[in-house]
Design an enzyme around this catalytic site. Sequence first.
Site, PDB file in Angstrom:
ATOM      1  N   GLU A  17       7.996 -18.416   8.267  1.00 47.46           N
ATOM      2  CA  GLU A  17       7.285 -17.218   7.788  1.00 47.46           C
ATOM      3  C   GLU A  17       6.811 -17.393   6.349  1.00 47.46           C
ATOM      4  O   GLU A  17       7.561 -17.136   5.414  1.00 47.46           O
ATOM      5  CB  GLU A  17       8.199 -15.980   7.891  1.00 47.46           C
ATOM      6  CG  GLU A  17       7.508 -14.705   7.422  1.00 47.46           C
ATOM      7  CD  GLU A  17       8.383 -13.453   7.537  1.00 47.46           C
ATOM      8  OE1 GLU A  17       9.550 -13.551   7.943  1.00 47.46           O
ATOM      9  OE2 GLU A  17       7.882 -12.359   7.206  1.00 47.46           O
ATOM     10  N   LYS A  24      15.140 -17.571  11.253  1.00 47.28           N
ATOM     11  CA  LYS A  24      13.951 -17.163  10.488  1.00 47.28           C
ATOM     12  C   LYS A  24      14.146 -17.407   9.001  1.00 47.28           C
ATOM     13  O   LYS A  24      15.251 -17.220   8.476  1.00 47.28           O
ATOM     14  CB  LYS A  24      13.656 -15.680  10.707  1.00 47.28           C
ATOM     15  CG  LYS A  24      12.266 -15.290  10.237  1.00 47.28           C
ATOM     16  CD  LYS A  24      12.144 -13.823   9.924  1.00 47.28           C
ATOM     17  CE  LYS A  24      12.592 -13.571   8.505  1.00 47.28           C
ATOM     18  NZ  LYS A  24      12.350 -12.195   8.072  1.00 47.28           N
ATOM     19  N   ARG A  83      24.562   0.917   9.403  1.00 45.29           N
ATOM     20  CA  ARG A  83      23.624  -0.181   9.694  1.00 45.29           C
ATOM     21  C   ARG A  83      23.867  -0.706  11.108  1.00 45.29           C
ATOM     22  O   ARG A  83      22.937  -1.010  11.851  1.00 45.29           O
ATOM     23  CB  ARG A  83      23.787  -1.312   8.648  1.00 45.29           C
ATOM     24  CG  ARG A  83      23.372  -0.905   7.241  1.00 45.29           C
ATOM     25  CD  ARG A  83      23.329  -2.089   6.278  1.00 45.29           C
ATOM     26  NE  ARG A  83      24.636  -2.664   6.006  1.00 45.29           N
ATOM     27  CZ  ARG A  83      25.473  -2.266   5.044  1.00 45.29           C
ATOM     28  NH1 ARG A  83      25.123  -1.270   4.234  1.00 45.29           N
ATOM     29  NH2 ARG A  83      26.636  -2.854   4.875  1.00 45.29           N
ATOM     30  N   LYS A 101       5.075 -17.367  11.644  1.00 49.44           N
ATOM     31  CA  LYS A 101       5.008 -15.909  11.426  1.00 49.44           C
ATOM     32  C   LYS A 101       4.200 -15.643  10.163  1.00 49.44           C
ATOM     33  O   LYS A 101       4.754 -15.523   9.070  1.00 49.44           O
ATOM     34  CB  LYS A 101       6.426 -15.341  11.315  1.00 49.44           C
ATOM     35  CG  LYS A 101       6.478 -13.847  10.996  1.00 49.44           C
ATOM     36  CD  LYS A 101       7.859 -13.260  11.217  1.00 49.44           C
ATOM     37  CE  LYS A 101       7.912 -11.818  10.721  1.00 49.44           C
ATOM     38  NZ  LYS A 101       9.106 -11.103  11.150  1.00 49.44           N
TER      39      LYS A 101
END
Length: 332
Positions: free
Chosen positions: A175, A134, A44, A217
């Site tokens: 978002e 976020k 990752r 978003k």
Amino acid sequence: MSNCRRTAAEMVSPGRGILAADESIKTMSSRLEKVGIAPTADARRAYREMLVTTPGIAEGISGIIFCDETLNQQLSDGRPFAQATREAGMLPGVKVDTGAKPLAGRPGETITEGLDGLSARLAGYAAQGAAFAKWRAVLRITDDLPSTTAIRANAHALARYAAACQEAGLVPIVEPEVLMDGDHTLRRCAEVTARVHAAVMAELAAFGVDMAGVVLKPNMVVEGADHPHRATPEEVAEATVDVLRALPGDLAGVAFLSGGQDPARATANLAAIQLHHTPWPLTFSFGRALVDPALTAWAASGRSTVAGQEALADRVAANSAAVRTRELQATA
Ligand code: 5MM
């Protein structure tokens, strides 16, 4: 101008968008497994290093969203991801929610969690160099859903998160995603997205969030993935901008998610959206529509950095051109 306002303006600066590379460990691991790569922490890390070090990426990308794991990892040269991102000319951000969990009392719906201890975590991320954060709320469309209760609960959590971010000096990306899953019409997506935005804006106002220090978003307004008729970019653009018109004029900007649209369609829709005049910049904060081709190329080439980066650079260039559609048309 406050720091948050300055940062938010930079995140939506002309010709640039935000790269969402914040897949949770679980999601990233399953994406790696799908392309035949063992899902280790180092795989990752190496994949995110390939993304961040793409030559010239900062021309079309203003910021990259990471998850907590990546923010605590280093590139092979020893630099932490936040530092390397800034040195490459972009802002580092971090996903701070802990995921969408079943919402008690509302079967089939979710509430995004992560508010407990959030202020302390935000202070820690700011000290690590993060510029923004976020939080993603997830709403699903069926004949009866989403319920007003689920919309209200998720809007409330988004607003508490956004207020805490601004107190910590981080720009909140807000978002609220209305999923494409289902066979609903474009009109139904528009109606639900409008309800969700109204609830989110009311909660943000109630918490005194400074809209000029917020990047929204949202999903584009599209038909459900199983709907038989696919809307044209012009239809998507008109319906999307129509819903957005209710947003406050001082919002810093709008950066769309791609939501499972294939990369070419997401870019075509983004370009068509630019033909409408709005008070705020409209850009992209795509995840899959930016990185899927890069992950596939990286894996298929035996983890060749060049192959992955070429695929990412292509998508970044296409979306950067899409947000400059009017400027490019004027000079053509
Ligand atoms: C990159 O995916 C993000 C995190 O997903 P999980 O926490 O579920 O693993 C996701 O929030 C993403 O930022 C948005 O959904 C936008 O991504 P897309 O692919 O829809 O543009």
